[in-house]
Scaffold this motif. Structure first.
Motif, short mmCIF file in Angstrom:
data_model
loop_
_atom_site.label_atom_id
_atom_site.label_comp_id
_atom_site.label_asym_id
_atom_site.label_seq_id
_atom_site.Cartn_x
_atom_site.Cartn_y
_atom_site.Cartn_z
N GLN B 322 0.87 -1.19 0.00
CA GLN B 322 0.00 0.00 0.00
C GLN B 322 0.90 1.23 0.00
O GLN B 322 1.74 1.38 0.89
CB GLN B 322 -0.87 0.02 1.24
N PHE B 323 0.70 2.07 -0.98
CA PHE B 323 1.52 3.27 -1.13
C PHE B 323 0.60 4.48 -1.15
O PHE B 323 -0.23 4.59 -2.03
CB PHE B 323 2.34 3.17 -2.42
N ASP B 324 0.76 5.36 -0.19
CA ASP B 324 -0.18 6.47 0.01
C ASP B 324 0.52 7.78 -0.36
O ASP B 324 1.44 8.22 0.33
CB ASP B 324 -0.61 6.47 1.48
N LEU B 325 0.08 8.36 -1.47
CA LEU B 325 0.63 9.66 -1.90
C LEU B 325 -0.16 10.78 -1.22
O LEU B 325 -1.40 10.75 -1.26
CB LEU B 325 0.49 9.82 -3.41
N HIS B 326 0.54 11.72 -0.64
CA HIS B 326 -0.16 12.82 0.04
C HIS B 326 -0.02 14.09 -0.78
O HIS B 326 1.09 14.56 -1.04
CB HIS B 326 0.45 13.09 1.44
N GLY B 327 -1.17 14.63 -1.18
CA GLY B 327 -1.16 15.91 -1.86
C GLY B 327 -1.53 17.00 -0.87
O GLY B 327 -1.72 16.73 0.31
N LEU B 363 -2.47 14.25 -12.83
CA LEU B 363 -3.06 15.58 -12.69
C LEU B 363 -3.09 16.00 -11.23
O LEU B 363 -2.89 17.17 -10.90
CB LEU B 363 -4.51 15.58 -13.21
N ASP B 364 -3.31 15.03 -10.35
CA ASP B 364 -3.49 15.35 -8.93
C ASP B 364 -2.18 15.44 -8.16
O ASP B 364 -2.11 16.10 -7.12
CB ASP B 364 -4.38 14.29 -8.24
N PHE B 365 -1.16 14.73 -8.63
CA PHE B 365 0.11 14.66 -7.88
C PHE B 365 1.28 14.91 -8.84
O PHE B 365 1.20 14.59 -10.01
CB PHE B 365 0.27 13.28 -7.22
N PRO B 366 2.38 15.45 -8.30
CA PRO B 366 3.52 15.75 -9.17
C PRO B 366 4.35 14.49 -9.46
O PRO B 366 5.51 14.38 -9.04
CB PRO B 366 4.33 16.76 -8.36
N VAL B 367 3.73 13.54 -10.14
CA VAL B 367 4.43 12.30 -10.49
C VAL B 367 4.20 11.99 -11.96
O VAL B 367 3.22 12.46 -12.55
CB VAL B 367 3.95 11.09 -9.64
N LYS B 368 5.10 11.21 -12.51
CA LYS B 368 4.93 10.74 -13.88
C LYS B 368 5.13 9.24 -13.85
O LYS B 368 6.18 8.75 -13.42
CB LYS B 368 5.96 11.39 -14.79
N VAL B 369 4.12 8.50 -14.29
CA VAL B 369 4.21 7.05 -14.30
C VAL B 369 5.06 6.63 -15.49
O VAL B 369 4.73 6.91 -16.63
CB VAL B 369 2.81 6.41 -14.37
N GLN B 370 6.15 5.96 -15.20
CA GLN B 370 7.01 5.51 -16.30
C GLN B 370 6.57 4.13 -16.78
O GLN B 370 6.66 3.81 -17.95
CB GLN B 370 8.47 5.43 -15.82
N ARG B 371 6.13 3.33 -15.81
CA ARG B 371 5.78 1.96 -16.20
C ARG B 371 4.84 1.35 -15.18
O ARG B 371 4.99 1.55 -13.97
CB ARG B 371 7.08 1.14 -16.26
N ILE B 372 3.85 0.62 -15.66
CA ILE B 372 3.05 -0.24 -14.78
C ILE B 372 2.80 -1.53 -15.55
O ILE B 372 2.27 -1.51 -16.67
CB ILE B 372 1.76 0.43 -14.27
N LYS B 393 6.53 2.01 -11.69
CA LYS B 393 7.70 2.88 -11.64
C LYS B 393 7.24 4.31 -11.89
O LYS B 393 6.59 4.60 -12.89
CB LYS B 393 8.67 2.44 -12.75
N MET B 394 7.59 5.19 -10.95
CA MET B 394 7.10 6.58 -11.03
C MET B 394 8.26 7.55 -10.86
O MET B 394 9.09 7.36 -9.96
CB MET B 394 6.15 6.87 -9.86
N GLU B 395 8.24 8.59 -11.66
CA GLU B 395 9.22 9.66 -11.48
C GLU B 395 8.54 10.79 -10.70
O GLU B 395 7.45 11.21 -11.06
CB GLU B 395 9.70 10.16 -12.84
N VAL B 396 9.21 11.25 -9.67
CA VAL B 396 8.65 12.37 -8.90
C VAL B 396 9.06 13.67 -9.58
O VAL B 396 10.24 13.87 -9.90
CB VAL B 396 9.18 12.32 -7.43
N ARG B 397 8.10 14.55 -9.82
CA ARG B 397 8.39 15.78 -10.57
C ARG B 397 8.57 16.97 -9.64
O ARG B 397 9.17 17.98 -10.02
CB ARG B 397 7.24 16.09 -11.53
N ASP B 398 8.01 16.83 -8.43
CA ASP B 398 8.15 17.90 -7.45
C ASP B 398 7.97 17.26 -6.07
O ASP B 398 7.48 16.14 -5.96
CB ASP B 398 7.07 18.98 -7.70
N THR B 399 8.34 17.97 -5.03
CA THR B 399 8.31 17.38 -3.68
C THR B 399 6.93 16.81 -3.36
O THR B 399 5.91 17.47 -3.54
CB THR B 399 8.67 18.44 -2.63
N VAL B 400 6.93 15.58 -2.91
CA VAL B 400 5.67 14.95 -2.53
C VAL B 400 5.95 13.99 -1.37
O VAL B 400 7.00 13.36 -1.30
CB VAL B 400 5.04 14.19 -3.74
N GLU B 401 5.00 13.93 -0.46
CA GLU B 401 5.18 13.05 0.68
C GLU B 401 4.40 11.76 0.45
O GLU B 401 3.35 11.77 -0.20
CB GLU B 401 4.67 13.72 1.96
N ALA B 402 4.92 10.67 0.98
CA ALA B 402 4.21 9.40 0.85
C ALA B 402 4.46 8.56 2.08
O ALA B 402 5.48 8.71 2.77
CB ALA B 402 4.66 8.66 -0.41
#
Lengths: 453, 465
Positions: B322-327, B363-372, B393-402
């Motif tokens: 479980q991976f929780d991205l916090h916006g 759109l909601d988080f500063p991430v880019k999905v490279q692969r699923i 696999k995700m690239e973080v584009r800006d500071t984000v907490e998880a």
């Protein structure tokens, strides 16, 4: 006042209906069992028999049989997807695959959420894919590029290149859904069935040749809109008949519609819409009047459940080969329990198809089950009555629990057969109209057309 | 009429959606339905607790989310409603989802013990306002509760009317027959297969030991958890433990569609007091309700596999990542399930992705999905390979907490020689060309340029290649 004739044609999985109406009243109607009769021939014959009443317009609701949504039967289409996401649809999908694994390709291109083209389309890579497709004799490809709704630059380039190579491309409609899985699934299914749908459509159009010009023939979609014959619909027409039924029988009465057709028992909301179809291939963007398939279905099998009691198998057996009373089926179905009911035996499209041998074989199968049941009650009359009672009460209860409106209209050719289920429900009316699908198609089509003009 | 049993069963199937149960006021469970294993014990516990302490009149609704009163995660609210003078309906609705790394249940969020919500048709505004004022209460909670109450009342009324409409009465005799038949059917399903006894140990990453002795004899199953260790960081409630045990066994034998007091009677549990399967307040239960449940399911499946050697199955990777991205205003939990174990006749089913939109995520988080995709497995080999897990696999584009959580990565239980272990869950972060593994649970900020690789576990393989 001039009599206006309109024709409604409703083509389902196993049955087609034709209704010729004059001022909304039926002049001639027919039901065709598609497993034994040809769609084009029967429509031609119907039009010839009624040539004194040429319709002004014809409205068609055309549903592609579910088995033909399967690429194994309709032909596989290539999927070219943004690199890294080439298996995204199958990871999210249902129990059925959208295409062959060998036809899944990834392409280097990337658009970001804000519309920036981070990576332009890899033209060389796409050329190589195109060459492979032509070698594999695959002339159709779906293009699934992430964020192409926001910026379609890469998508358009890909389309141009592939068209130049003679490969037909299918791209998701931007209006379909904000969720790319739903849009892409719809696009993939559309691509799969496009040939089959066009063949079916052309059968119908050819039958009208000489009788009605093409510009007077309209196809309904699942949202209830009408489209000229030349416009491509495919999957959009999948729930056209149900939407038409909901609109014609439900909306004016502000009630839900329980449609008891030979192919399925469906509860249709007259006002609520759903934007998604949860199909066997995964979620599909397809706006339609919200409907619920009841747990009781006409061609569900009958078996002994975990308690050793008679009950229904959850899956439908369909009409090929159909209930045992037709003579070819091997398994008892719900409708077999009404094989001696005069309302069923007199039904248009089924009368003269009842086979005495089939009915007897069904009784023999029922006896075998009865001997193995918990009660071991081999009085077949009693067993049949119990199964019938279970069916009627389940219909009544489930329809009541799931309906959203206070009132309900019961339509469909099997409505009179199962009418007793609803006699205690004062808010339910049963329609005796046998050809409700084609009638609704004609009536709603006319109304929708008037609305666009 | 014998078909009245089938009519009752279909009424229960039509009415009970999601995680829900219907009980009589005198404690008979008519049906439990759901996909979450803990449901099969916690909903009935919630009903028992609510009706024990609060006198419910017809139409009254009680809410709770306290796991020690029959709740599950604090982000799920349980509603207990008196549908009629003798029927209780319990249903659970998700309110919010987030990964909780906490030491006590009070830190997980707002904890609601059994609380009267609707009484004599009136919403208990004072109590609801007090809840809304709690700092951990999600926004618009009151509006959400009002909506749920309205919907529940409408559905309950429909149930009563549907029963009246059908013309059949749910008599005590019918209930007794139904429960008896269910008990007999469950007994028969168990009796048709092997009997035997075995013991299994599973160790969680935090060191808790789960020990279960399973004895199957004469159509009954006895589970003795003696030897299971106490709580360190994982705690599961008693009702949740019971639910998981029943669900796992019922699914194995094929009687999960008749989950009621009748079929529950085939199961007997013994747990030492103080063990983590019978956690006590104020122990945090989030990890128990997620990773603990997976460990328990794993142990039971292993035990069943050992007793029923003909139906032997390699280990499935049951503990999701479980991976929780916090916006800034929202969060998103991505749950990556693992692959299934292979059997003696077929490969394990590969994991399916959770249903979400990659476009919306980006759109909601500063991430880019490279692969699923399905991950390449090194483990789980065999004549029939284990089902592959997932890789995201995700690239973080800006500071984000998880924050994230998983388990069962360190200690491999002993398995039969016919089986191989699958891959465990793997999390790593790559930055500036350097790759580092992440622990099984944690919370941190990620910066632009970080590339996160999240892999769920894969199933074990079966047989020699």
């Amino acid at each position: 006042m001039q009599n206006t004739c309109v024709l409604g044609v409703s083509v389902g999985e196993s049955f087609a209906e034709y209704s010729l109406l004059s001022n909304s009243k039926p002049l001639a109607q027919k039901r065709v069992f598609l497993a034994r009769e040809n769609l084009k021939q029967t429509l031609l014959q119907f039009l010839a028999e009624n040539k004194q009443n040429t319709p002004e317009n014809a409205f068609v609701s055309l549903r592609v049989p579910k088995k033909l949504l399967d690429y194994h039967l309709s032909g596989a289409v290539a999927h070219i997807t943004t690199e890294g996401l080439e298996h995204w649809l199958s990871l999210n999908g249902g129990c059925k695959e959208l295409t062959e694994k060998d036809l899944l390709f990834s392409i280097r291109e990337r658009v970001l959420a804000n519309g920036t083209v981070e990576m332009p389309l890899d033209l060389e890579g796409l050329e190589s894919i195109a060459a492979k497709l032509l070698l594999m004799d695959c002339k159709k490809a779906c293009l699934h590029f992430l964020h192409s709704q926001t910026n379609s630059e890469n998508l358009r380039q890909a389309q141009e290149l592939l068209h130049a190579k003679g490969i037909e491309t299918f791209i998701p409609m931007t209006s379909d859904s904000p969720n790319e899985v739903e849009r892409w699934n719809k696009n993939a299914l559309n691509a799969t069935i496009t040939s089959v749908y066009n063949d079916r459509k052309n059968e119908i159009l050819n039958a009208f040749e000489g009788t009605l010009p093409t510009e007077n023939i309209f196809f309904l979609d699942s949202e209830g809109a009408v489209h000229p014959a030349h416009q491509h619909l495919a999957l959009d027409g999948q729930f056209a008949a149900l939407t038409a039924i909901g609109k014609v029988f439900g909306t004016t009465q502000k009630s839900d519609v329980l449609h008891l057709s030979l192919e399925g028992f469906t509860l249709i909301s007259s006002e609520d819409w759903s934007s998604r179809w949860d199909s066997e291939w995964g979620p599909v963007a397809l706006k339609h009047l919200r409907h619920h398939a009841l747990g009781v279905q006409p061609t569900q099998g009958v078996h002994l459940n975990i308690f050793g009691h008679f009950d229904f198998i959850s899956q439908q057996q369909g009409w090929e080969p159909g209930p045992m009373f037709l003579g070819r089926g091997q398994k008892i179905s719900l409708l077999d329990m009404w094989a001696e009911n005069t309302k069923l035996t007199a039904l248009a499209g089924l009368q003269d198809r009842f086979a005495t041998q089939g009915v007897q074989r069904c009784k023999n199968s029922l006896l075998v089950l009865a001997k193995n049941s918990r009660s071991r009650n081999t009085d077949l009359g009693h067993v049949t009555k119990e199964i019938q009672s279970l069916t009627l009460q389940r219909l009544a209860v489930e329809a009541f629990l799931h309906r959203r409106s206070e009132k309900m209209q019961v339509t469909g050719p099997l409505a009179p057969v199962f009418a007793n289920a609803f006699k205690k429900d004062s808010k339910t009316s049963v329609h005796a109209e046998d050809f409700s699908e084609s009638m609704a198609t004609a009536l709603w089509g006319s109304q929708a057309l008037r609305g666009t003009r | 009429m014998s078909y009245h049993i089938e009519l009752l069963q279909s009424l229960l199937n039509d009415f009970l959606k999601g995680e829900s149960a219907l009980l009589t006021l005198d404690g008979n469970v008519l049906a439990v339905r759901g996909k979450n294993p803990v449901t099969f014990g916690t909903l009935t516990a919630a009903a028992t607790t609510a009706t024990k302490y609060l006198k419910l009149q017809e139409g009254d609704i009680v809410i709770l989310n306290d796991p020690y009163s029959g709740g599950s995660l604090l982000g799920e609210v349980t509603f207990v409603m008196a549908v009629s003078e003798d029927l209780i309906w319990v249903t659970r609705q998700p309110l919010e989802a987030s990964v909780k790394l906490s030491k006590s249940v009070e830190e997980e969020g707002i904890r609601i013990p059994p609380t009267p919500l609707l009484q004599n048709g009136q919403l208990n505004e004072v109590i609801v306002d007090a809840m809304q004022a709690h700092p951990a209460c999600p926004p618009l909670f009151k509006e959400w509760l009002k909506k749920q109450c309205a919907e529940l009342s409408k559905q309950a009324q429909k149930l009563i009317q549907a029963i009246e409409l059908s013309g059949f009465t749910i008599t005590n005799e019918l209930i007794k027959d139904y429960l008896n038949l269910s008990r007999q059917a469950a007994w028969q399903k168990i009796n048709e297969r092997s009997s035997g006894e075995t013991r299994v140990d599973v160790v969680l990453d935090s060191g808790e030991l789960l020990r279960v002795t399973m004895e199957i004899h004469d159509g009954k199953i006895l589970l003795d958890f003696g030897g299971t260790s106490g709580v360190k960081t994982v705690a599961l409630t008693e009702s949740a433990t019971l639910g998981v045990c029943f669900y796992t066994l019922a699914k194995f034998y094929g009687f999960e569609q008749i989950a009621n007091s009748g079929s529950f009677s085939i199961l007997q549990l013994t747990k030492p007091s103080g063990c983590w399967l019978a956690g006590k307040y104020p122990a945090s239960t989030y990890k128990g309700m997620t990773c603990g449940v997976a460990a328990l399911e794993t142990a039971l499946e292993m035990a069943l596999s050992q007793i029923h050697q003909r139906g032997e199955k390699a280990l499935s990777s049951l503990c999701s990542l479980q991976f929780d991205l916090h916006g800034s205003a929202k969060n998103k939990v991505l749950t990556l399930p693992g692959g299934q174990g292979a059997t003696s006749s077929k490969a394990g089913a590969c994991a399916r992705a959770p249903y979400f939109s990659i476009e919306q995520l980006e759109l909601d988080f500063p991430v880019k999905v490279q692969r699923i995709d399905q991950r390449q497995s090194t483990g789980g080999q065999g004549k029939y390979p284990g089902g592959r897990g997932l890789i995201l696999k995700m690239e973080v584009r800006d500071t984000v907490e998880a924050s994230w959580m998983t388990d069962l990565t360190l200690h491999r239980p002993r398995i039969s020689k016919n089986c191989t272990h699958g891959d465990t869950v793997d999390l790593s972060i790559e930055h500036g060309g350097q790759t580092k593994n992440l622990p099984v649970l944690g919370q941190q900020k990620f910066s632009a340029g970080d590339i996160l690789t999240l892999c769920s576990g894969s199933g074990g393989g079966y047989g020699k290649e």
